[in-house]
Design an enzyme around this catalytic site. Sequence first.
Site, PDB file in Angstrom:
ATOM      1  N   ASP A 176       0.875  -1.171   0.000  1.00  0.00           N
ATOM      2  CA  ASP A 176       0.000   0.000   0.000  1.00  0.00           C
ATOM      3  C   ASP A 176       0.915   1.224   0.000  1.00  0.00           C
ATOM      4  O   ASP A 176       1.575   1.531   0.993  1.00  0.00           O
ATOM      5  CB  ASP A 176      -0.912  -0.021   1.242  1.00  0.00           C
ATOM      6  CG  ASP A 176      -1.894   1.152   1.257  1.00  0.00           C
ATOM      7  OD1 ASP A 176      -1.599   2.190   0.636  1.00  0.00           O
ATOM      8  OD2 ASP A 176      -2.939   1.039   1.913  1.00  0.00           O
ATOM      9  N   LYS A 201      -5.890  10.364  -1.842  1.00  0.00           N
ATOM     10  CA  LYS A 201      -4.852  11.105  -1.110  1.00  0.00           C
ATOM     11  C   LYS A 201      -3.952  11.892  -2.073  1.00  0.00           C
ATOM     12  O   LYS A 201      -4.425  12.715  -2.806  1.00  0.00           O
ATOM     13  CB  LYS A 201      -4.062  10.136  -0.241  1.00  0.00           C
ATOM     14  CG  LYS A 201      -4.935   9.121   0.497  1.00  0.00           C
ATOM     15  CD  LYS A 201      -5.900   9.774   1.473  1.00  0.00           C
ATOM     16  CE  LYS A 201      -6.536   8.763   2.357  1.00  0.00           C
ATOM     17  NZ  LYS A 201      -7.892   8.725   2.592  1.00  0.00           N
TER      18      LYS A 201
HETATM   19  C1  LIG Z   1      -2.755   3.996   3.767  1.00  0.00           C
HETATM   20  C2  LIG Z   1      -4.193   3.935   3.366  1.00  0.00           C
HETATM   21  N1  LIG Z   1      -4.609   2.917   2.600  1.00  0.00           N
HETATM   22  C3  LIG Z   1      -5.904   2.826   2.198  1.00  0.00           C
HETATM   23  C4  LIG Z   1      -6.830   3.763   2.575  1.00  0.00           C
HETATM   24  C5  LIG Z   1      -8.270   3.609   2.147  1.00  0.00           C
HETATM   25  O1  LIG Z   1      -8.559   4.489   1.119  1.00  0.00           O
HETATM   26  P1  LIG Z   1     -10.029   5.053   0.803  1.00  0.00           P
HETATM   27  O2  LIG Z   1     -10.412   5.935   1.939  1.00  0.00           O
HETATM   28  O3  LIG Z   1      -9.868   5.753  -0.510  1.00  0.00           O
HETATM   29  O4  LIG Z   1     -10.927   3.854   0.709  1.00  0.00           O
HETATM   30  C6  LIG Z   1      -6.431   4.849   3.352  1.00  0.00           C
HETATM   31  C7  LIG Z   1      -7.420   5.867   3.763  1.00  0.00           C
HETATM   32  O5  LIG Z   1      -7.173   6.696   4.608  1.00  0.00           O
HETATM   33  C8  LIG Z   1      -5.077   4.934   3.764  1.00  0.00           C
HETATM   34  O6  LIG Z   1      -4.645   5.950   4.542  1.00  0.00           O
END
Ligand SMILES: Cc1ncc(COP(=O)(O)O)c(C=O)c1O
Length: 385
Positions: A176, A201
Amino acid sequence: MKLRTNARFSTICIHAGQTPDPSTGAIITPIYQTSTYVQDALGVHKGYEYARTQNPTRSALEGNLAAMEHGAAAFAFASGMAATGAVMTLLKSGDHVVVTDNTYGGTYRLFENVLRKYQLDFTYADTSQLGDIERAIRPTTKLLFLETPTNPVLRLTDLAGACTIAHGHGIPVVVDNTFASPYVQRPIDFGADLVIHSTTKFLNGHSDGVGGAVIAVRDDHIEWLRFVQNTEGAIIGPMDAWLVLRGTKTLPIRMERHNANALVIAEYLASHPKVKRVHYPGLPSHPQHDLARRQMTGFGGLLSFEMGSFERARTLLNSVELMALAESLGGVETLIGHPATMTHASVPPERRQQIGITDDMIRISVGIEDVDDLKEDLEQALARV
Ligand SMILES: Cc1ncc(COP(=O)(O)O)c(C=O)c1O
């Protein structure tokens, strides 16, 4: 407009996946806000049949993201969580996953509260210690799920080292990369097989859309993800895809400013007598500063710090004026938050304690405002603590 195969990162961000619209010459890929496509004759069409399956705006974004992450293909989803969910469909019941212990709270919730119902098993390991990864692997382990830097304690995993261990056991690695963005870190260059993003983000960068993406290199993963994207249907909409495409054009210059501002704020907080401890990979005091220098281009826009008590943290959070008290990260504006009660509220308190998310911890997603204004805002807020 032709992108050479040796084009550099900033050029890739602006052009990859996009060509002028063939019908008008529009330089920007249009928002193809359509659900279906008219066919010329039975079985004769232009490669587009139905918008869950194919959409030109989404395809442009996918081409853009694949090139930025040095992958072979990308798939864009409705959110970062939908992207993670799609990756997890590579597994079947009985499979085991080794996961970075302080992974995003929503990822933990998906694994524990949803996927355990389907007999998937998870071990949360401190992946900053390569030995802990090795020890957590079982005969049934089918995926190593990494997040680096972690949210919100900014711990790093040695991507090359972790990939060597996992691949030695025939285990694919997914990273991720939301926190770093592909400007700061490209996991596929270190051996990762899959990269996940919450495009919500840094990739979007303007806090005006929700989306996610998976970037893949292996043919079997690509074939499955294409199938799942269409079959489950958690696709990004054309408007959101377009907003991310607009965002990635300026990713390098935004990230340069995020990196620079965050370093200044981290140094400022580290020298402030009312701040107990600062977590930022760019500080020489960070235990993995050398790894950060090797693995990352800049140290990212996120930092966290401890105020000594929950009360002190609350006073500071309620006293900032320019910084917005809000969840999320990666936008041009600075956001400040309290992980224990906001982003990580779904993580049980004893686990939060274990992974270092203390009740006095504050996280800042440092934006691209003038850094002196950000410092002044912290200064006045700290004066009230
Ligand atoms: C590191 C990380 N991965 C995944 C996500 C999930 O993303 P989304 O809110 O677009 O579903 C977030 C959300 O804050 C995140 O900070």
